[in-house]
Design a protein around this motif. Sequence first.
Motif, PDB file in Angstrom:
ATOM      1  N   SER A  60      30.912 -10.837   2.447  1.00  0.00           N
ATOM      2  CA  SER A  60      31.089 -11.434   3.763  1.00  0.00           C
ATOM      3  C   SER A  60      30.723 -12.901   3.709  1.00  0.00           C
ATOM      4  CB  SER A  60      30.198 -10.712   4.776  1.00  0.00           C
ATOM      5  OG  SER A  60      28.837 -10.973   4.484  1.00  0.00           O
ATOM      6  N   ALA A  61      31.083 -13.631   4.736  1.00  0.00           N
ATOM      7  CA  ALA A  61      30.840 -15.072   4.765  1.00  0.00           C
ATOM      8  C   ALA A  61      29.355 -15.395   4.660  1.00  0.00           C
ATOM      9  CB  ALA A  61      31.407 -15.679   6.049  1.00  0.00           C
ATOM     10  N   GLY A  62      28.505 -14.466   5.009  1.00  0.00           N
ATOM     11  CA  GLY A  62      27.073 -14.701   4.953  1.00  0.00           C
ATOM     12  C   GLY A  62      26.483 -14.545   3.577  1.00  0.00           C
ATOM     13  N   GLY A  63      27.289 -14.203   2.580  1.00  0.00           N
ATOM     14  CA  GLY A  63      26.787 -14.038   1.225  1.00  0.00           C
ATOM     15  C   GLY A  63      26.703 -12.573   0.857  1.00  0.00           C
ATOM     16  N   ALA A  64      26.023 -12.276  -0.257  1.00  0.00           N
ATOM     17  CA  ALA A  64      25.917 -10.909  -0.752  1.00  0.00           C
ATOM     18  C   ALA A  64      25.096 -10.064   0.209  1.00  0.00           C
ATOM     19  CB  ALA A  64      25.280 -10.910  -2.135  1.00  0.00           C
ATOM     20  N   GLU A  65      25.679  -8.989   0.709  1.00  0.00           N
ATOM     21  CA  GLU A  65      24.984  -8.117   1.632  1.00  0.00           C
ATOM     22  C   GLU A  65      25.100  -6.682   1.148  1.00  0.00           C
ATOM     23  OE1 GLU A  65      26.521  -8.695   5.518  1.00  0.00           O
ATOM     24  OE2 GLU A  65      25.777 -10.735   5.719  1.00  0.00           O
ATOM     25  N   PRO A  66      24.192  -5.837   1.518  1.00  0.00           N
ATOM     26  CA  PRO A  66      24.242  -4.441   1.078  1.00  0.00           C
ATOM     27  C   PRO A  66      25.537  -3.743   1.473  1.00  0.00           C
ATOM     28  CG  PRO A  66      22.106  -4.947   2.054  1.00  0.00           C
ATOM     29  CD  PRO A  66      22.986  -6.132   2.314  1.00  0.00           C
ATOM     30  N   GLY A  67      26.181  -4.211   2.553  1.00  0.00           N
ATOM     31  CA  GLY A  67      27.382  -3.543   3.024  1.00  0.00           C
ATOM     32  C   GLY A  67      28.663  -3.984   2.341  1.00  0.00           C
ATOM     33  N   SER A  68      28.559  -4.884   1.390  1.00  0.00           N
ATOM     34  CA  SER A  68      29.767  -5.357   0.716  1.00  0.00           C
ATOM     35  C   SER A  68      30.426  -4.206  -0.036  1.00  0.00           C
ATOM     36  CB  SER A  68      29.431  -6.493  -0.240  1.00  0.00           C
ATOM     37  OG  SER A  68      28.593  -6.032  -1.261  1.00  0.00           O
ATOM     38  N   ARG A  69      31.741  -4.232  -0.139  1.00  0.00           N
ATOM     39  CA  ARG A  69      32.451  -3.121  -0.763  1.00  0.00           C
ATOM     40  C   ARG A  69      33.616  -3.637  -1.589  1.00  0.00           C
ATOM     41  NH1 ARG A  69      37.143  -2.050   1.824  1.00  0.00           N
ATOM     42  NH2 ARG A  69      37.522  -3.072   3.824  1.00  0.00           N
ATOM     43  N   THR A  70      34.233  -2.733  -2.289  1.00  0.00           N
ATOM     44  CA  THR A  70      35.375  -3.111  -3.101  1.00  0.00           C
ATOM     45  C   THR A  70      36.652  -3.069  -2.273  1.00  0.00           C
ATOM     46  OG1 THR A  70      35.620  -0.831  -3.842  1.00  0.00           O
ATOM     47  CG2 THR A  70      34.298  -2.315  -5.218  1.00  0.00           C
ATOM     48  N   LEU A  71      37.645  -3.767  -2.760  1.00  0.00           N
ATOM     49  CA  LEU A  71      38.895  -3.907  -2.017  1.00  0.00           C
ATOM     50  C   LEU A  71      40.061  -3.655  -2.962  1.00  0.00           C
ATOM     51  CD1 LEU A  71      39.963  -4.950   0.828  1.00  0.00           C
ATOM     52  CD2 LEU A  71      40.286  -7.139  -0.321  1.00  0.00           C
ATOM     53  N   ALA A  72      40.952  -2.758  -2.581  1.00  0.00           N
ATOM     54  CA  ALA A  72      42.120  -2.453  -3.394  1.00  0.00           C
ATOM     55  C   ALA A  72      43.158  -3.564  -3.229  1.00  0.00           C
ATOM     56  CB  ALA A  72      42.713  -1.111  -2.987  1.00  0.00           C
ATOM     57  N   VAL A  73      43.594  -4.136  -4.353  1.00  0.00           N
ATOM     58  CA  VAL A  73      44.523  -5.268  -4.342  1.00  0.00           C
ATOM     59  C   VAL A  73      45.698  -4.985  -5.276  1.00  0.00           C
ATOM     60  CG1 VAL A  73      44.789  -7.750  -4.748  1.00  0.00           C
ATOM     61  CG2 VAL A  73      42.599  -6.846  -3.923  1.00  0.00           C
ATOM     62  N   ALA A  74      46.902  -5.330  -4.839  1.00  0.00           N
ATOM     63  CA  ALA A  74      48.102  -5.254  -5.673  1.00  0.00           C
ATOM     64  C   ALA A  74      48.827  -6.588  -5.562  1.00  0.00           C
ATOM     65  CB  ALA A  74      49.005  -4.102  -5.242  1.00  0.00           C
ATOM     66  N   ALA A  75      49.822  -6.779  -6.417  1.00  0.00           N
ATOM     67  CA  ALA A  75      50.603  -8.019  -6.406  1.00  0.00           C
ATOM     68  C   ALA A  75      52.090  -7.694  -6.518  1.00  0.00           C
ATOM     69  CB  ALA A  75      50.189  -8.938  -7.552  1.00  0.00           C
ATOM     70  N   VAL A  76      52.901  -8.466  -5.809  1.00  0.00           N
ATOM     71  CA  VAL A  76      54.365  -8.344  -5.875  1.00  0.00           C
ATOM     72  C   VAL A  76      54.928  -9.667  -6.356  1.00  0.00           C
ATOM     73  CG1 VAL A  76      56.490  -8.018  -4.556  1.00  0.00           C
ATOM     74  CG2 VAL A  76      54.487  -6.585  -4.077  1.00  0.00           C
ATOM     75  N   LEU A  77      55.706  -9.623  -7.428  1.00  0.00           N
ATOM     76  CA  LEU A  77      56.333 -10.825  -7.993  1.00  0.00           C
ATOM     77  C   LEU A  77      57.848 -10.697  -7.905  1.00  0.00           C
ATOM     78  CD1 LEU A  77      53.432 -10.900  -9.254  1.00  0.00           C
ATOM     79  CD2 LEU A  77      54.468 -11.991 -11.245  1.00  0.00           C
ATOM     80  N   PRO A  78      58.493 -11.378  -6.954  1.00  0.00           N
ATOM     81  CA  PRO A  78      59.961 -11.361  -6.915  1.00  0.00           C
ATOM     82  C   PRO A  78      60.518 -12.122  -8.115  1.00  0.00           C
ATOM     83  CG  PRO A  78      59.087 -12.911  -5.295  1.00  0.00           C
ATOM     84  CD  PRO A  78      57.905 -12.186  -5.864  1.00  0.00           C
ATOM     85  N   ALA A  79      61.385 -11.462  -8.878  1.00  0.00           N
ATOM     86  CA  ALA A  79      61.955 -12.073 -10.084  1.00  0.00           C
ATOM     87  C   ALA A  79      63.439 -11.744 -10.195  1.00  0.00           C
ATOM     88  CB  ALA A  79      61.210 -11.580 -11.335  1.00  0.00           C
ATOM     89  N   GLY A  80      64.109 -11.761  -9.041  1.00  0.00           N
ATOM     90  CA  GLY A  80      65.521 -11.400  -9.031  1.00  0.00           C
ATOM     91  C   GLY A  80      66.464 -12.574  -8.927  1.00  0.00           C
ATOM     92  N   GLY A  81      65.924 -13.816  -8.954  1.00  0.00           N
ATOM     93  CA  GLY A  81      66.773 -14.996  -8.803  1.00  0.00           C
ATOM     94  C   GLY A  81      67.691 -15.215  -9.987  1.00  0.00           C
TER      95      GLY A  81
END
Length: 452
Positions: free
Chosen positions: A35-56
């Motif tokens: 969180s913006a306040g820095g490291a806190e006990p409630g911090s958690r992981t976040l699932a992230v993916a990426a999309v790369l358009p490559a059809g040009g």
Amino acid sequence: MEQGPRGGGSRPAEPGPCLSSQCGADQAASVSLLSAGGAEPGSRTLAVAAVLPAGGCGERMGVPTPKQFCPVLERPLISYTLQAMERACWIKDIIVVVTGENMEAMENIIKKYKHKRISLVEAGVTRHRSIFNGLKALADNQPNSRLSKPEVVIIHDAVRPFFEEDILLKVVTAAKEHGAAGAVRPLVSTVISPSADGCLDHSLERARHRASEMPQAFLFDVIYEAYQQCSDYDLEFGTECLQLALKYCHIKAKLVEGSPDLWKVTYKRDLYAAESIIKERISQEICIVMDTKENKEHISHLLEEVLKTELNHIHVRSQALYNAGSDIQHIILEQCYNFVCVNVKEPDFQETQKLMSMLEESNFSILYSIVVVSVHFLDFKFASPSQKMESLMCIREFAKKMKKRKVLLYGLIINYSQDEQKLQESLRQGAIIIAALIKERNSALIGQLLVA
């Protein structure tokens, strides 16, 4: 028709330097966002993916090959982008959206360069339709699919290979907080609006505007909803994903200041600029390999000192050849693709052959070509360079063989003069030659014996 996701895997074998800590297999799926306040006990992981358009099709490039597949240092441009994305080990899935006719070529690139965590989805006829296809692959619960819906998705161009992990972290963190975020850069030129008759109508105040760049990131539900609602006109003619989030979901994107390296390869001249940048980056490290355990005062140590002095912008380090076998993996992880092998023992060229065997076994020239400069010392007062060259002519055939393994081998003879001033000058000239060979990586000069 949309094609189902393919491929998959875990952390790349040769990911390059990570700004975050090394991730294990169970950590590669997420990034810890505080969180913006820095490291806190409630911090958690976040699932992230990426999309790369490559059809040009690369129409503005003016070449028959789509620009994402154009070779840069004998390697497709898109492979560099994938390598940069793979460095962020917390990105769970990387979706590459490619046309059906280029699907097999993309699969071959993934296999050849050992890219991991990649899935392929068939592109649409426009950029936005391609991105939408990539998002649908993440949203749908398809049978036998290993993909799962992320909380945040990164959208990035396949022809923007020069980005660092920190910018990915910044846009993902901002997207988590604001719903959408994108990298921007100051305008280089003033933007003007022409009238119907081709005359100036008005101009924009450059300081008040920014150029939209990539990467961009979104809460997945936000951008997916925007694409589900957007009109056919948007899908056909639109280019800005942030605008879709604003128009259909009323989400104002957080703008993140990006670095100058976020530019997009668009024109043919950009390929040469990309090649120059890559050469510069992989020329910043030199490893001097020598077998001097019996002679700590050998001239090779003088060469090392001269290289450090003359090439003060390059990191120069030494490695004992008899330990190189055990330390070669460490050298690989630090991305050193440049070696100066000092031949101390007889017969001439023995040390270089030993190093080349190690490099061949390691097979780490997949991503970039390796430069090896084989250094030999000769006192020109007692023997002519031509005599030494004749005994070293085997380097030509050896160099041809190693070129097939993407190892560029050059020979360098340095005058081992008893005059200290002349010796220093020869070493200095040798350092200049070594720097040029490493920077240019000219395959036309492989197997040549140069004299300093």
